[in-house]
Write an enzyme that holds these catalytic residues in place. Structure first.
Site, short mmCIF file in Angstrom:
data_model
loop_
_atom_site.label_atom_id
_atom_site.label_comp_id
_atom_site.label_asym_id
_atom_site.label_seq_id
_atom_site.Cartn_x
_atom_site.Cartn_y
_atom_site.Cartn_z
N SER A 15 3.78 -2.04 10.24
CA SER A 15 5.23 -1.97 10.21
C SER A 15 6.11 -3.20 9.78
CB SER A 15 5.71 -1.35 11.77
OG SER A 15 5.06 -0.18 12.11
N HIS A 29 -8.89 0.97 5.41
CA HIS A 29 -7.98 1.08 5.99
C HIS A 29 -7.88 2.15 7.30
CE1 HIS A 29 -3.56 2.20 6.73
NE2 HIS A 29 -3.25 1.16 5.91
N GLY A 86 2.86 2.56 10.87
CA GLY A 86 3.64 3.71 10.70
C GLY A 86 4.28 4.26 11.82
N GLU A 110 -6.37 4.42 8.32
CA GLU A 110 -6.13 5.69 8.02
C GLU A 110 -7.22 6.36 7.55
OE1 GLU A 110 -1.38 5.03 7.40
OE2 GLU A 110 -2.63 5.69 5.61
N ASN A 166 0.71 -1.28 -0.06
CA ASN A 166 0.02 -0.02 -0.24
C ASN A 166 0.85 1.24 -0.03
OD1 ASN A 166 -1.92 1.73 0.38
ND2 ASN A 166 -2.25 1.50 2.47
N LYS A 198 0.00 4.17 -0.25
CA LYS A 198 -0.35 5.27 0.20
C LYS A 198 -0.47 6.74 -0.77
CE LYS A 198 -0.08 3.27 4.46
NZ LYS A 198 0.20 3.48 6.09
N GLU A 252 -4.84 -5.09 11.05
CA GLU A 252 -3.48 -4.11 11.38
C GLU A 252 -4.00 -3.33 12.44
OE1 GLU A 252 -4.24 -1.37 7.99
OE2 GLU A 252 -6.02 -0.70 8.52
#
Length: 255
Positions: free
Chosen positions: A213, A95, A173, A97, A9, A11, A167
């Protein structure tokens, strides 16, 4: 035996030119590789270029999001049909985010999954808890809610086709990643719920991958866990050599 699934991904990274260069290099590296499914998810602007660069290779292309309607007055949104037209076959949905920064909910995830299937795309559905939720021992209840509400109406046949990405939000991140034991525990719980709600065979065939990560250094230990079927890779996927390393180590760990 579930085929390992590794998705990168990107992003909000990489131009069209960057994307073409990356995909051409990646397809050369993996051209003789079998026993693993490989996907990259560039930004919307580079989807068509990625699709063209990956044509007739064993590299698949995913979008990072979609809207649940086929068309309409939804400024800035992209439909499943528009994504499929680029040559992409997959789409990431829910996701963390998207959930934390843009208000994605289990209800919108559910609508997007239905739209993806209707548009001929394979959903990569993300679930996972925040650090506060983990500290309050709510991990399993959060996962239960996200599976129950997000996958509401999904059939057993559709479950086999989609990919679930666990996740832990606290590991995305941050440089922190779940230990192999933590990943195994969460993935085992997810598999148990899938068995309970969808039946034994569909739940055994559905791939549950880990995101948070992921790096070449930790993918082997993660992928060797019995219910971890691959990874959704963030920052490490931006470097083609590192991503290839992750793909190779994941496949080897699953053998």
């Amino acid at each position: 035996m579930r085929t390992p699934f590794i998705a990168g991904n990107w992003k909000m990274h990489k131009t069209v030119a960057d994307t073409v260069k990356y995909v051409k290099e990646l397809r050369g590296l993996v051209k003789d590789m079998t026993g693993v499914e490989i996907v990259v998810a560039p930004p919307f602007t580079a989807l068509h270029a990625a699709g063209e660069a990956a044509r007739n290779s064993n590299v698949g292309v995913a979008a990072q999001d979609l809207h649940w309607e086929r068309e309409g007055a939804f400024t800035g949104e992209i439909s499943a049909g528009m994504i499929a037209e680029t040559g992409a076959e997959y789409v990431i949905i829910g996701h963390s985010e998207r959930r934390t920064l843009f208000g994605e909910t289990d209800a919108s995830v559910n609508r997007k999954i239905a739209a993806a299937f209707a548009g001929g795309l394979m959903p990569i559905v993300c679930i996972g808890e925040t650090l506060d939720q983990r500290d309050r021992n709510e991990t399993f209840s959060v996962l239960d809610r996200q599976i129950r509400d997000g996958l509401d109406g999904v059939t057993s046949e559709q479950l086999v086709q989609l990919v679930i990405a666990y996740e832990p939000v606290w590991a995305i991140g941050t440089g922190r990643n779940a230990t192999p034991a933590q990943a195994a525990e969460a993935h085992g719980h997810i598999r148990k719920r899938l068995q309970q709600w969808f039946g034994a065979q569909p739940s055994e065939l559905c791939r549950v991958i880990y995101g948070g990560s992921v790096k070449p250094e930790n993918i082997g230990d993660l992928a060797s866990q019995p219910d971890v079927d691959g990874a959704l890779v963030g920052g490490a996927s931006l470097d083609v050599k590192a991503f290839f390393d992750i793909v190779s180590r994941s496949r080897d760990a699953a053998v």
